[in-house]
Scaffold this active site. Sequence first.
Site, short mmCIF file in Angstrom:
data_model
loop_
_atom_site.label_atom_id
_atom_site.label_comp_id
_atom_site.label_asym_id
_atom_site.label_seq_id
_atom_site.Cartn_x
_atom_site.Cartn_y
_atom_site.Cartn_z
N ASP A 50 -12.20 2.81 -50.85
CA ASP A 50 -11.64 4.05 -51.37
C ASP A 50 -12.00 5.15 -50.38
O ASP A 50 -13.17 5.51 -50.24
CB ASP A 50 -12.21 4.35 -52.75
CG ASP A 50 -11.63 5.62 -53.38
OD1 ASP A 50 -10.96 6.40 -52.66
OD2 ASP A 50 -11.88 5.83 -54.58
N SER A 52 -0.89 16.67 -40.26
CA SER A 52 0.51 16.72 -40.65
C SER A 52 1.17 17.94 -40.04
O SER A 52 0.50 18.94 -39.73
CB SER A 52 0.62 16.78 -42.18
OG SER A 52 1.92 17.12 -42.59
N TYR A 74 -1.96 21.28 -49.94
CA TYR A 74 -1.88 20.12 -49.05
C TYR A 74 -1.92 20.57 -47.60
O TYR A 74 -2.69 20.03 -46.78
CB TYR A 74 -0.59 19.36 -49.33
CG TYR A 74 -0.30 18.24 -48.37
CD1 TYR A 74 -0.99 17.03 -48.45
CD2 TYR A 74 0.68 18.38 -47.38
CE1 TYR A 74 -0.70 15.99 -47.57
CE2 TYR A 74 0.96 17.35 -46.51
CZ TYR A 74 0.27 16.16 -46.60
OH TYR A 74 0.55 15.12 -45.73
N LYS A 127 -4.61 19.76 -44.40
CA LYS A 127 -4.22 19.16 -43.14
C LYS A 127 -4.58 20.07 -41.95
O LYS A 127 -4.90 19.59 -40.87
CB LYS A 127 -2.72 18.85 -43.15
CG LYS A 127 -2.34 17.73 -44.10
CD LYS A 127 -3.05 16.44 -43.75
CE LYS A 127 -2.64 15.28 -44.61
NZ LYS A 127 -3.27 14.00 -44.21
#
Length: 268
Positions: free
Chosen positions: A69, A148, A161, A165
């Site tokens: 994980d 990203s 998000y 990143k």
Amino acid sequence: MTDYRKLFDLTGKTAVVLGAASGIGKSSAEALASLGARVLCADRTQEGAAATAAAIRQQGGSATAASCDAADRADVKALAAKALAEFQRIDIAVTTPGLNIRKTILDYTEEDLDRVINLNIKGTVWFFQAFGRIMVSQRGGSLIACSSVRAVTIEPGLAVYGSTKAAIGLLVKGFASEVGRAGVRVNAIAPSIAETALTGPFKQRPDIYNLYAGHTVFNRWSSADEVATAVAYLASDAASYVSGSTLFVDGGWTAVDGPPTGLTQLAR
């Protein structure tokens, strides 16, 4: 004269890929193995990691599997210990898992925030710690994280998000500065939109699919393989002087402001 082919050859190298069950992680494991590396494929589900490893072996590569994980510090530490016991040395370590909960900031709950931060930011730190310690001790290695295009360009619902990143890019710079003298390189890739099992449902929505394709200069999505080649480069000796960098594999997404226009006229 430098043997440039040999710089990309990973024969004799060892690699760990976390997130290897699907998408960019799977393609990265396949790319590293095809270039000669022995690969430990890891993912939250043992079955998915094992399937990737089995496919690599069927193609003549060397691969094993483990469960991990990416958001669990103890799990990541155990993965590093397993890899070291199996390989005795870890040359390449790649982590690709990430989580996006698409909501506006006003709608984010504390649980949402914790889940995204725990995987995207904390998970990257745990990975850097576990594998970075080994690489510093052995005086060499390549660490690769996954940022990203959303680190630098955003749309409503992606602020949290995107901020995680962007944080990965700074973690890469900071850690590169800390371990460089030990011969350890730290970099990240930053994809835009790739065709994977996760993004497969977008193909059922041509309006959304074409909208995102139009953000690239090629007017198409990437394949996971096209992103994995960037991972392979950063892992190899061809990138021996590259550290602290985020390599954008975005089809020109960040080069243009909206869909390119007038291309037919310009081509004449």
